[in-house]
Design an enzyme around this catalytic site. Structure first.
Site, PDB file in Angstrom:
ATOM      1  CE  LYS A  35      -4.926  -4.515   3.143  1.00 44.49           C
ATOM      2  NZ  LYS A  35      -5.963  -5.181   1.460  1.00 44.49           N
ATOM      3  CB  CYS A  89       2.394 -19.687  -5.460  1.00 40.34           C
ATOM      4  SG  CYS A  89       2.100 -20.344  -4.016  1.00 40.34           S
TER       5      CYS A  89
HETATM    6  P1  NAD Z   1      -0.395  -8.171  -3.392  1.00 40.06           P
HETATM    7  O1  NAD Z   1       1.191  -8.499  -2.603  1.00 40.06           O
HETATM    8  O2  NAD Z   1      -0.227  -7.405  -4.390  1.00 40.06           O
HETATM    9  O3  NAD Z   1      -1.071  -7.994  -2.370  1.00 40.06           O
HETATM   10  C1  NAD Z   1      -1.710  -9.593  -1.502  1.00 40.06           C
HETATM   11  C2  NAD Z   1      -2.013  -8.545   0.049  1.00 40.06           C
HETATM   12  O4  NAD Z   1      -1.729  -7.820   0.463  1.00 40.06           O
HETATM   13  C3  NAD Z   1      -3.549  -8.324  -0.655  1.00 40.06           C
HETATM   14  O5  NAD Z   1      -4.330  -7.903   0.825  1.00 40.06           O
HETATM   15  C4  NAD Z   1      -2.954  -6.252  -0.795  1.00 40.06           C
HETATM   16  O6  NAD Z   1      -3.895  -5.784  -0.673  1.00 40.06           O
HETATM   17  C5  NAD Z   1      -1.710  -6.128   0.379  1.00 40.06           C
HETATM   18  N1  NAD Z   1      -0.596  -5.257   0.776  1.00 40.06           N
HETATM   19  C6  NAD Z   1      -0.753  -5.089  -0.956  1.00 40.06           C
HETATM   20  N2  NAD Z   1       0.171  -3.865  -0.635  1.00 40.06           N
HETATM   21  C7  NAD Z   1       0.927  -3.974   0.826  1.00 40.06           C
HETATM   22  C8  NAD Z   1       1.854  -3.084   1.244  1.00 40.06           C
HETATM   23  N3  NAD Z   1       2.357  -2.170   0.693  1.00 40.06           N
HETATM   24  N4  NAD Z   1       1.811  -3.544   2.638  1.00 40.06           N
HETATM   25  C9  NAD Z   1       0.774  -4.045   3.274  1.00 40.06           C
HETATM   26  N5  NAD Z   1       0.068  -5.344   2.594  1.00 40.06           N
HETATM   27  C10 NAD Z   1      -0.229  -4.692   1.513  1.00 40.06           C
HETATM   28  O7  NAD Z   1      -0.358  -9.815  -4.494  1.00 40.06           O
HETATM   29  P2  NAD Z   1      -1.371 -10.176  -4.795  1.00 40.06           P
HETATM   30  O8  NAD Z   1      -0.978 -10.122  -6.773  1.00 40.06           O
HETATM   31  O9  NAD Z   1      -2.534  -9.866  -4.301  1.00 40.06           O
HETATM   32  O10 NAD Z   1      -1.270 -11.218  -5.165  1.00 40.06           O
HETATM   33  C11 NAD Z   1      -0.831 -12.814  -5.817  1.00 40.06           C
HETATM   34  C12 NAD Z   1       0.530 -13.370  -5.600  1.00 40.06           C
HETATM   35  O11 NAD Z   1       0.836 -13.967  -3.606  1.00 40.06           O
HETATM   36  C13 NAD Z   1       1.703 -13.785  -5.988  1.00 40.06           C
HETATM   37  O12 NAD Z   1       2.633 -13.133  -6.188  1.00 40.06           O
HETATM   38  C14 NAD Z   1       1.302 -15.140  -5.467  1.00 40.06           C
HETATM   39  O13 NAD Z   1       2.482 -15.886  -5.942  1.00 40.06           O
HETATM   40  C15 NAD Z   1       0.936 -15.152  -4.147  1.00 40.06           C
HETATM   41  N6  NAD Z   1       1.072 -15.853  -3.707  1.00 40.06           N
HETATM   42  C16 NAD Z   1       1.279 -16.528  -2.897  1.00 40.06           C
HETATM   43  C17 NAD Z   1       1.788 -18.225  -2.040  1.00 40.06           C
HETATM   44  C18 NAD Z   1       2.161 -18.356  -1.056  1.00 40.06           C
HETATM   45  O14 NAD Z   1       2.003 -19.575  -0.641  1.00 40.06           O
HETATM   46  N7  NAD Z   1       3.766 -19.035  -1.747  1.00 40.06           N
HETATM   47  C19 NAD Z   1       0.343 -18.788  -1.555  1.00 40.06           C
HETATM   48  C20 NAD Z   1      -0.331 -17.331  -3.038  1.00 40.06           C
HETATM   49  C21 NAD Z   1      -0.506 -16.834  -3.360  1.00 40.06           C
END
Ligand code: NAD
Length: 490
Positions: free
Chosen positions: A179, A288
């Site tokens: 996804k 992150c």
């Molecule tokens: P998000 O959780 O809103 O979305 C991430 C992904 O999840 C997107 O593809 C989105 O469409 C999908 N998504 C959203 N709701 C969902 C659901 N209910 N079920 C399944 N999929 C769903 O996050 P974001 O704002 O796009 O990304 C930023 C976040 O990612 C920050 O919190 C950041 O710290 C984190 N992040 C973590 C790492 C790590 O390695 N720990 C690396 C990069 C980013």
């Protein structure tokens, strides 16, 4: 792929073919640099997800039977193709994220390294040889794939996030439904098409586009998906843990961070400023591992702040090479970050620099935020506890190392941390007691390399570590096999 007006209409990628969403609905993806529509993203439904999962399930029957070394050969060809097309990939990343071509190319190169590492693991996908308490019993472990892996990623480093999950999933013999982020759809497709051209059989890697819900949530809820590996926000991760956990699917969560960087009174201040800047503001703070809380010893607080503010004000904001940070990914992120800064100001936070969109006319329509430093907030203030995921860091004065460690740990997240000091004793005390999955000395809060485990404590994840060889534990099941040798052979 088709066109809507003059814009590119993205398709899902299922069974080696570009397929539109069954809803026949697309939504716009905007260019973060100028707010213009860049492409249209399929608004995929549960039915589209089910189709992709079915395709991955079928492909699993033969992909798991190919030897891991041969799977590695295909992944090496995939990586070669990525290398031949690194400019094309970088252009796509730059367009969708607004980061500079140079930063985008670095991301592509890091993704290639990720692929090389895991392609090589095909030759090392070994288990352990075990001894037994029973005479003439010979035991060992082997790794087996789980089945269909649902891989869900955000857009901050869109290609690296994908490579981080797809390569280990496939080398272990799983098939995948990715996804992609709705903010970087074309990057996901370009990657999958290269895999196809490199020889990945149809159905081994499928890509679904769409909103978090229904596209992402349907993947999580689909009972045919054996494993969910998710990188994204803690809020979404928590829901995924509950939902996929309820059917005992394997779940790997790489979530948010609120990472501390400590500057002691014996630190090399210029060196600490360089690392504080790149930790807090590179990729517009959308990491992150961003250092969003900077703790500074009282004795040097004023001197350090003055240098850091001066250096921050010299940072260049924009999408070209030579710029230090670009825009944030979308308009809602932009609004949320500016609101968080305004709220901090109302609660008594002092904006040392930044705090608003930049003035340059060329950036007026983009999702830009000046690199921002805020001081004077207590450690329980939301700006010190909630992830902002933008170019905003707080500065806090501390009396000594004990207070620095106490405040660093006074936070729900525990992903990365850094300290700047010339004292081995202080450094060791810090790395041992800071509550984080990565702890660095005289570096930034950066953490990931393809061969190193990355992950965090508390709200930063659920204890898994990707990438590195540790990722093989996420993407495979261990089987313990024993043979009994019957008596003497004559
Ligand atoms: P998000 O959780 O809103 O979305 C991430 C992904 O999840 C997107 O593809 C989105 O469409 C999908 N998504 C959203 N709701 C969902 C659901 N209910 N079920 C399944 N999929 C769903 O996050 P974001 O704002 O796009 O990304 C930023 C976040 O990612 C920050 O919190 C950041 O710290 C984190 N992040 C973590 C790492 C790590 O390695 N720990 C690396 C990069 C980013």
């Amino acid at each position: 792929m088709s066109r809507q007006g003059t814009h590119l209409r993205i398709s899902n990628w299922i069974q080696g073919r570009a397929i539109g969403p069954s809803s026949k609905a697309w939504f716009p993806k905007h260019n973060p640099h100028n707010g213009m529509i860049l492409s249209y993203v399929p608004d995929s439904s549960a039915a589209d997800v089910a189709r992709a999962v079915e395709s991955a399930r079928k492909a699993f029957c033969f992909w798991r039977e190919i030897s891991a070394v041969q799977r590695g050969d295909i992944l090496f060809r995939f990586v070669e193709l990525m290398r031949e097309n690194e400019k094309k990939l970088a252009t796509c990343v730059a367009q969708e994220t607004g980061k500079s071509p140079r930063d985008s190319l670095q991301e592509v190169q890091a993704s290639i390294r990720q692929g090389q590492f895991f392609a090589g693991e095909g030759m090392r996908l070994h288990g352990r040889s075990l001894v037994s308490a029973v005479a003439r019993k010979h035991s060992h472990t082997i790794r087996q794939p789980l089945g269909v892996a649902g891989l869900i990623v955000p857009a901050n480093t869109p290609l690296a996030n994908i490579a981080w999950k797809v390569f280990p999933a496939l080398i272990c013999g799983n098939t995948a439904v990715l996804k992609a982020s709705e903010d970087a759809p074309a990057t996901g497709n370009l990657f999958a098409e290269m895999g196809w051209r490199a020889g990945l059989p149809a159905g081994v890697l499928n890509v679904i586009h769409g909103r978090g819900s229904p596209a992402g949530s349907s993947l999580v809820e689909n009972p045919e998906v054996d494993l969910i590996s998710f990188t994204g926000s803690t809020q979404t991760g928590r829901w995924i843990a509950q939902t996929a956990g309820a059917r005992l699917a394997r779940v790997s969560l790489e979530l948010g961070g609120k990472n501390p960087l400590v500057v002691c009174d014996d630190a090399d201040l210029d060196h600490a400023v360089v690392w504080a800047l790149s930790s807090a503001f590179s990729n517009a703070g959308q990491r992150c591992a961003a250092a969003s809380r900077i703790f500074v010893f009282r004795k040097i607080y004023r001197a350090f702040c003055a240098r850091l503010v001066r250096a921050t004000e010299r940072l260049k904001v924009g999408p070209q090479n030579g710029c230090d940070l670009g825009p944030v990914i979308n308009s809602s992120s932009h609004r949320r970050i500016l609101e968080a800064i305004a709220g901090a100001k109302k609660r008594g936070g002092k904006i040392l620099t930044g705090g608003k969109p930049p003035k340059q006319p060329a950036l007026r329509h983009g999702y830009y935020v000046e690199p921002t430093l805020v001081a004077g907030l207590p450690s329980h203030d939301v700006l010190n506890t909630d992830e902002i995921f933008g170019p905003v860091a707080t500065l806090t004065e501390v009396a000594d190392l004990e207070e620095a460690i106490r405040l660093a740990n006074d936070c729900p997240y525990g992903l990365t941390a850094a300290i700047h000091t010339r004292s081995v004793d202080r450094a060791w005390e810090f790395v041992e007691h800071v509550r984080s999955g990565v702890a660095n000395v005289n570096l930034g809060t950066h953490g990931s390399e393809p061969h190193m485990p990355f992950g965090g404590f508390g709200a930063s994840g659920n204890g898994t570590r990707e990438p590195g060889v540790e990722a093989l534990d996420v993407y495979s099941e261990l089987k313990t096999i024993s043979f009994f040798r019957r008596g003497q052979i004559r």
